[in-house]
Design a protein around this motif. Structure first.
Motif, PDB file in Angstrom:
ATOM      1  N   VAL A  32      -0.687  -2.261  14.588  1.00 40.00           N
ATOM      2  CA  VAL A  32       0.775  -2.349  14.576  1.00 40.00           C
ATOM      3  C   VAL A  32       1.325  -1.036  14.052  1.00 40.00           C
ATOM      4  O   VAL A  32       1.264  -0.747  12.864  1.00 40.00           O
ATOM      5  CB  VAL A  32       1.248  -3.538  13.710  1.00 40.00           C
ATOM      6  N   MET A  33       1.778  -0.211  14.992  1.00 37.01           N
ATOM      7  CA  MET A  33       2.282   1.099  14.597  1.00 37.01           C
ATOM      8  C   MET A  33       3.555   1.505  15.313  1.00 37.01           C
ATOM      9  O   MET A  33       4.199   2.457  14.911  1.00 37.01           O
ATOM     10  CB  MET A  33       1.203   2.163  14.790  1.00 37.01           C
ATOM     11  N   GLY A  34       3.961   0.777  16.354  1.00 39.61           N
ATOM     12  CA  GLY A  34       5.194   1.164  17.032  1.00 39.61           C
ATOM     13  C   GLY A  34       5.412   0.432  18.336  1.00 39.61           C
ATOM     14  O   GLY A  34       4.626  -0.405  18.744  1.00 39.61           O
ATOM     15  N   ASP A  35       6.519   0.791  18.975  1.00 38.57           N
ATOM     16  CA  ASP A  35       6.843   0.274  20.299  1.00 38.57           C
ATOM     17  C   ASP A  35       7.686   1.322  21.004  1.00 38.57           C
ATOM     18  O   ASP A  35       7.754   2.457  20.549  1.00 38.57           O
ATOM     19  CB  ASP A  35       7.532  -1.095  20.233  1.00 38.57           C
ATOM     20  N   SER A  36       8.346   0.965  22.084  1.00 41.77           N
ATOM     21  CA  SER A  36       9.096   1.950  22.871  1.00 41.77           C
ATOM     22  C   SER A  36      10.176   2.670  22.074  1.00 41.77           C
ATOM     23  O   SER A  36      10.654   3.711  22.486  1.00 41.77           O
ATOM     24  CB  SER A  36       9.700   1.296  24.113  1.00 41.77           C
ATOM     25  N   GLY A  37      10.537   2.136  20.902  1.00 47.41           N
ATOM     26  CA  GLY A  37      11.507   2.801  20.024  1.00 47.41           C
ATOM     27  C   GLY A  37      10.869   3.865  19.146  1.00 47.41           C
ATOM     28  O   GLY A  37      11.560   4.584  18.436  1.00 47.41           O
ATOM     29  N   GLY A  38       9.538   3.965  19.179  1.00 50.56           N
ATOM     30  CA  GLY A  38       8.837   4.966  18.389  1.00 50.56           C
ATOM     31  C   GLY A  38       7.908   4.328  17.367  1.00 50.56           C
ATOM     32  O   GLY A  38       7.690   3.119  17.361  1.00 50.56           O
ATOM     33  N   LEU A  39       7.361   5.164  16.497  1.00 44.17           N
ATOM     34  CA  LEU A  39       6.433   4.690  15.477  1.00 44.17           C
ATOM     35  C   LEU A  39       7.162   3.929  14.381  1.00 44.17           C
ATOM     36  O   LEU A  39       8.246   4.306  13.971  1.00 44.17           O
ATOM     37  CB  LEU A  39       5.681   5.871  14.844  1.00 44.17           C
ATOM     38  N   TYR A  40       6.540   2.845  13.885  1.00 43.62           N
ATOM     39  CA  TYR A  40       7.051   2.095  12.737  1.00 43.62           C
ATOM     40  C   TYR A  40       6.514   2.680  11.442  1.00 43.62           C
ATOM     41  O   TYR A  40       7.022   2.402  10.379  1.00 43.62           O
ATOM     42  CB  TYR A  40       6.572   0.637  12.748  1.00 43.62           C
ATOM     43  N   VAL A  41       5.404   3.380  11.544  1.00 40.24           N
ATOM     44  CA  VAL A  41       4.680   3.873  10.377  1.00 40.24           C
ATOM     45  C   VAL A  41       4.715   5.396  10.371  1.00 40.24           C
ATOM     46  O   VAL A  41       4.950   6.021  11.413  1.00 40.24           O
ATOM     47  CB  VAL A  41       3.216   3.380  10.386  1.00 40.24           C
ATOM     48  N   PRO A  42       4.472   6.024   9.219  1.00 40.44           N
ATOM     49  CA  PRO A  42       4.398   7.483   9.202  1.00 40.44           C
ATOM     50  C   PRO A  42       3.279   7.960  10.147  1.00 40.44           C
ATOM     51  O   PRO A  42       2.259   7.277  10.304  1.00 40.44           O
ATOM     52  CB  PRO A  42       4.057   7.813   7.746  1.00 40.44           C
ATOM     53  N   GLU A  43       3.468   9.107  10.755  1.00 41.40           N
ATOM     54  CA  GLU A  43       2.476   9.609  11.710  1.00 41.40           C
ATOM     55  C   GLU A  43       1.066   9.708  11.113  1.00 41.40           C
ATOM     56  O   GLU A  43       0.097   9.360  11.797  1.00 41.40           O
ATOM     57  CB  GLU A  43       2.900  10.953  12.302  1.00 41.40           C
TER      58      GLU A  43
END
Length: 95
Positions: A32-43
């Protein structure tokens, strides 16, 4: 069967390195790190998931965005997805 949830990839890798051969179990990863809106977590966390967690996972269930991010390229169809997977991962026969 015992399920252990671990929050950070470094902890998972430490656990993996400390397991005896007889204690190894099937490992599944839901990165679980992101979706089409971008990353949820730091790179750096996403990089750790890609580089440290995914290589030791027996089963992985990334969403399309996560798979494209980890592959570093758009994956417009199932043929591209199949080509992007690790060679050691079998493709589900239903695909």
């Amino acid at each position: 069967t015992t399920t252990q949830k671990v929050a950070w990839p470094s902890t998972i890798v430490q656990n993996e390195n400390g397991m005896s051969a007889s204690a190894k179990a099937e490992r599944s990863a839901i990165p679980v790190m992101g979706d089409s809106g971008g990353l949820y977590v730091p790179e750096p966390t996403a990089v750790a998931l890609r580089d440290r967690l995914m290589p030791i996972a027996d089963i992985a269930t990334p969403n399309r965005y996560e798979l494209e991010w980890m592959a570093g390229a758009p994956l417009p169809d199932i043929k591209a997805v199949t080509a992007a997977r690790r060679p050691s991962i079998p493709v589900h026969s239903g695909w």
